[in-house]
Design a protein around this motif. Structure first.
Motif, PDB file in Angstrom:
ATOM      1  N   SER A 151       0.845  -1.211   0.000  1.00 49.89           N
ATOM      2  CA  SER A 151       0.000   0.000   0.000  1.00 49.89           C
ATOM      3  C   SER A 151       0.876   1.255   0.000  1.00 49.89           C
ATOM      4  O   SER A 151       2.077   1.203   0.303  1.00 49.89           O
ATOM      5  CB  SER A 151      -0.901   0.001   1.242  1.00 49.89           C
ATOM      6  N   ALA A 152       0.254   2.378  -0.293  1.00 49.10           N
ATOM      7  CA  ALA A 152       0.983   3.652  -0.263  1.00 49.10           C
ATOM      8  C   ALA A 152       1.564   3.886   1.130  1.00 49.10           C
ATOM      9  O   ALA A 152       2.683   4.394   1.269  1.00 49.10           O
ATOM     10  CB  ALA A 152       0.036   4.786  -0.645  1.00 49.10           C
ATOM     11  N   ASP A 153       0.824   3.494   2.173  1.00 46.74           N
ATOM     12  CA  ASP A 153       1.335   3.686   3.537  1.00 46.74           C
ATOM     13  C   ASP A 153       2.553   2.806   3.809  1.00 46.74           C
ATOM     14  O   ASP A 153       3.449   3.182   4.552  1.00 46.74           O
ATOM     15  CB  ASP A 153       0.224   3.395   4.563  1.00 46.74           C
ATOM     16  N   VAL A 154       2.566   1.615   3.191  1.00 43.42           N
ATOM     17  CA  VAL A 154       3.754   0.756   3.333  1.00 43.42           C
ATOM     18  C   VAL A 154       4.954   1.432   2.663  1.00 43.42           C
ATOM     19  O   VAL A 154       6.048   1.508   3.241  1.00 43.42           O
ATOM     20  CB  VAL A 154       3.500  -0.645   2.733  1.00 43.42           C
ATOM     21  N   PHE A 155       4.743   1.929   1.450  1.00 38.63           N
ATOM     22  CA  PHE A 155       5.838   2.650   0.778  1.00 38.63           C
ATOM     23  C   PHE A 155       6.350   3.784   1.650  1.00 38.63           C
ATOM     24  O   PHE A 155       7.556   3.957   1.845  1.00 38.63           O
ATOM     25  CB  PHE A 155       5.363   3.214  -0.573  1.00 38.63           C
ATOM     26  N   TRP A 156       5.412   4.559   2.156  1.00 37.66           N
ATOM     27  CA  TRP A 156       5.785   5.752   2.913  1.00 37.66           C
ATOM     28  C   TRP A 156       6.551   5.375   4.185  1.00 37.66           C
ATOM     29  O   TRP A 156       7.610   5.939   4.486  1.00 37.66           O
ATOM     30  CB  TRP A 156       4.524   6.550   3.264  1.00 37.66           C
ATOM     31  N   THR A 157       6.019   4.394   4.917  1.00 36.40           N
ATOM     32  CA  THR A 157       6.651   3.971   6.174  1.00 36.40           C
ATOM     33  C   THR A 157       8.046   3.402   5.901  1.00 36.40           C
ATOM     34  O   THR A 157       9.029   3.726   6.589  1.00 36.40           O
ATOM     35  CB  THR A 157       5.772   2.902   6.866  1.00 36.40           C
ATOM     36  N   PHE A 158       8.120   2.559   4.895  1.00 39.72           N
ATOM     37  CA  PHE A 158       9.373   1.868   4.569  1.00 39.72           C
ATOM     38  C   PHE A 158      10.440   2.868   4.104  1.00 39.72           C
ATOM     39  O   PHE A 158      11.570   2.882   4.591  1.00 39.72           O
ATOM     40  CB  PHE A 158       9.081   0.858   3.453  1.00 39.72           C
ATOM     41  N   LEU A 159      10.042   3.713   3.146  1.00 42.01           N
ATOM     42  CA  LEU A 159      11.025   4.649   2.590  1.00 42.01           C
ATOM     43  C   LEU A 159      11.437   5.715   3.593  1.00 42.01           C
ATOM     44  O   LEU A 159      12.600   6.117   3.644  1.00 42.01           O
ATOM     45  CB  LEU A 159      10.461   5.318   1.326  1.00 42.01           C
ATOM     46  N   SER A 160      10.489   6.174   4.416  1.00 42.05           N
ATOM     47  CA  SER A 160      10.828   7.177   5.433  1.00 42.05           C
ATOM     48  C   SER A 160      11.936   6.648   6.334  1.00 42.05           C
ATOM     49  O   SER A 160      12.898   7.359   6.641  1.00 42.05           O
ATOM     50  CB  SER A 160       9.608   7.529   6.281  1.00 42.05           C
ATOM     51  N   ALA A 161      11.804   5.376   6.726  1.00 43.60           N
ATOM     52  CA  ALA A 161      12.823   4.786   7.595  1.00 43.60           C
ATOM     53  C   ALA A 161      14.175   4.730   6.880  1.00 43.60           C
ATOM     54  O   ALA A 161      15.206   5.152   7.428  1.00 43.60           O
ATOM     55  CB  ALA A 161      12.387   3.388   8.035  1.00 43.60           C
ATOM     56  N   LEU A 162      14.190   4.221   5.660  1.00 40.95           N
ATOM     57  CA  LEU A 162      15.457   4.110   4.936  1.00 40.95           C
ATOM     58  C   LEU A 162      16.098   5.483   4.744  1.00 40.95           C
ATOM     59  O   LEU A 162      17.314   5.642   4.922  1.00 40.95           O
ATOM     60  CB  LEU A 162      15.239   3.446   3.571  1.00 40.95           C
ATOM     61  N   ILE A 163      15.295   6.459   4.386  1.00 34.22           N
ATOM     62  CA  ILE A 163      15.824   7.803   4.114  1.00 34.22           C
ATOM     63  C   ILE A 163      16.396   8.417   5.392  1.00 34.22           C
ATOM     64  O   ILE A 163      17.418   9.098   5.368  1.00 34.22           O
ATOM     65  CB  ILE A 163      14.706   8.695   3.524  1.00 34.22           C
ATOM     66  N   GLU A 164      15.750   8.120   6.522  1.00 35.40           N
ATOM     67  CA  GLU A 164      16.218   8.684   7.797  1.00 35.40           C
ATOM     68  C   GLU A 164      17.299   7.818   8.440  1.00 35.40           C
ATOM     69  O   GLU A 164      17.727   8.077   9.562  1.00 35.40           O
ATOM     70  CB  GLU A 164      15.031   8.843   8.757  1.00 35.40           C
ATOM     71  N   GLY A 165      17.707   6.752   7.756  1.00 32.47           N
ATOM     72  CA  GLY A 165      18.783   5.903   8.273  1.00 32.47           C
ATOM     73  C   GLY A 165      18.340   4.961   9.368  1.00 32.47           C
ATOM     74  O   GLY A 165      19.161   4.453  10.133  1.00 32.47           O
ATOM     75  N   ARG A 166      17.014   4.722   9.469  1.00 32.79           N
ATOM     76  CA  ARG A 166      16.497   3.769  10.456  1.00 32.79           C
ATOM     77  C   ARG A 166      16.228   2.427   9.794  1.00 32.79           C
ATOM     78  O   ARG A 166      16.072   2.342   8.572  1.00 32.79           O
ATOM     79  CB  ARG A 166      15.181   4.278  11.058  1.00 32.79           C
ATOM     80  N   GLU A 167      16.191   1.373  10.595  1.00 31.81           N
ATOM     81  CA  GLU A 167      15.842   0.044  10.091  1.00 31.81           C
ATOM     82  C   GLU A 167      14.334   0.027   9.813  1.00 31.81           C
ATOM     83  O   GLU A 167      13.541   0.311  10.719  1.00 31.81           O
ATOM     84  CB  GLU A 167      16.208  -0.995  11.146  1.00 31.81           C
TER      85      GLU A 167
END
Ligand code: SF4
Length: 179
Positions: free
Chosen positions: A152-168
């Motif tokens: 879902s769009a929320d999965v994309f957002w949650t997943f990418l936000s973490a990667l971009i911020e350097g979180r797992e």
């Protein structure tokens, strides 16, 4: 200002549904554009993936061109993500794994319902079909798996936000149950 995170995306043996779902993040794409720059993706006119921070792969691997593109992404992307069921386990295209390539071609181009002017394509420019559709982790090392058909769009957002911020990346249950 810190340099933008470079993201590349592509669809191998997929339906672009995962890409469409990504675009469903709607107005959040404005916030994303503040911190992200797209390399190869359907949004750009870039033919080959250059050095990137994150590569998002939709679709499994069904032909020689898919193998080439996937290896190029792996070589150039620090983090490679298998996006959606097709990339993770072959998905719907892998249903053809239960019959031979020859039987598939005959059904699609000669014997199937509604086939007009039956002939099996043989242009030498066409990529060679593999005998099976493979999940991408069978061809290259994959760092993360983003589940869903599509995610879902929320999965994309949650997943990418973490990667971009350097979180797992970690997906809460509400985002990964499908009942
Ligand atoms: S996972 Fe689903 S939406 Fe994504 S490419 Fe495969 S069939 Fe399409």
């Amino acid at each position: 200002m810190s340099p933008k995170i470079k993201i590349a995306t592509t669809s191998l043996a997929g339906c672009f549904g995962c890409h469409m779902s990504f675009l469903d993040i709607d107005e959040r794409i404005t916030a994303l554009a503040e911190v992200v720059e797209f390399d190869r993706s359907p949004l750009t006119d870039i033919e080959h993936c250059g050095p990137c921070d994150i590569g998002l792969i939709e679709g499994g691997v069904c032909n020689s061109e898919n193998v080439h593109v996937l290896r190029e992404f792996r070589k150039n992307c620090k983090v490679l993500v298998a996006v959606g069921a097709c990339a993770i386990n072959g998905g719907l295209p892998a249903l053809r794994n239960f019959v031979s390539v020859e039987a598939c071609l005959l059904e699609a181009y000669r014997d199937g319902i509604g086939v007009d002017n039956p002939q099996i394509p043989s242009d030498p420019e066409l990529p060679l079909l593999l005998d099976k559709v493979h999940p991408i982790h069978e061809i290259v090392k994959v760092d993360y798996f983003m589940p869903g058909c599509p995610p879902s769009a929320d999965v994309f957002w949650t997943f990418l936000s973490a990667l971009i911020e350097g979180r797992e990346p970690s997906l809460p249950y509400e985002l990964v149950h499908y009942d």
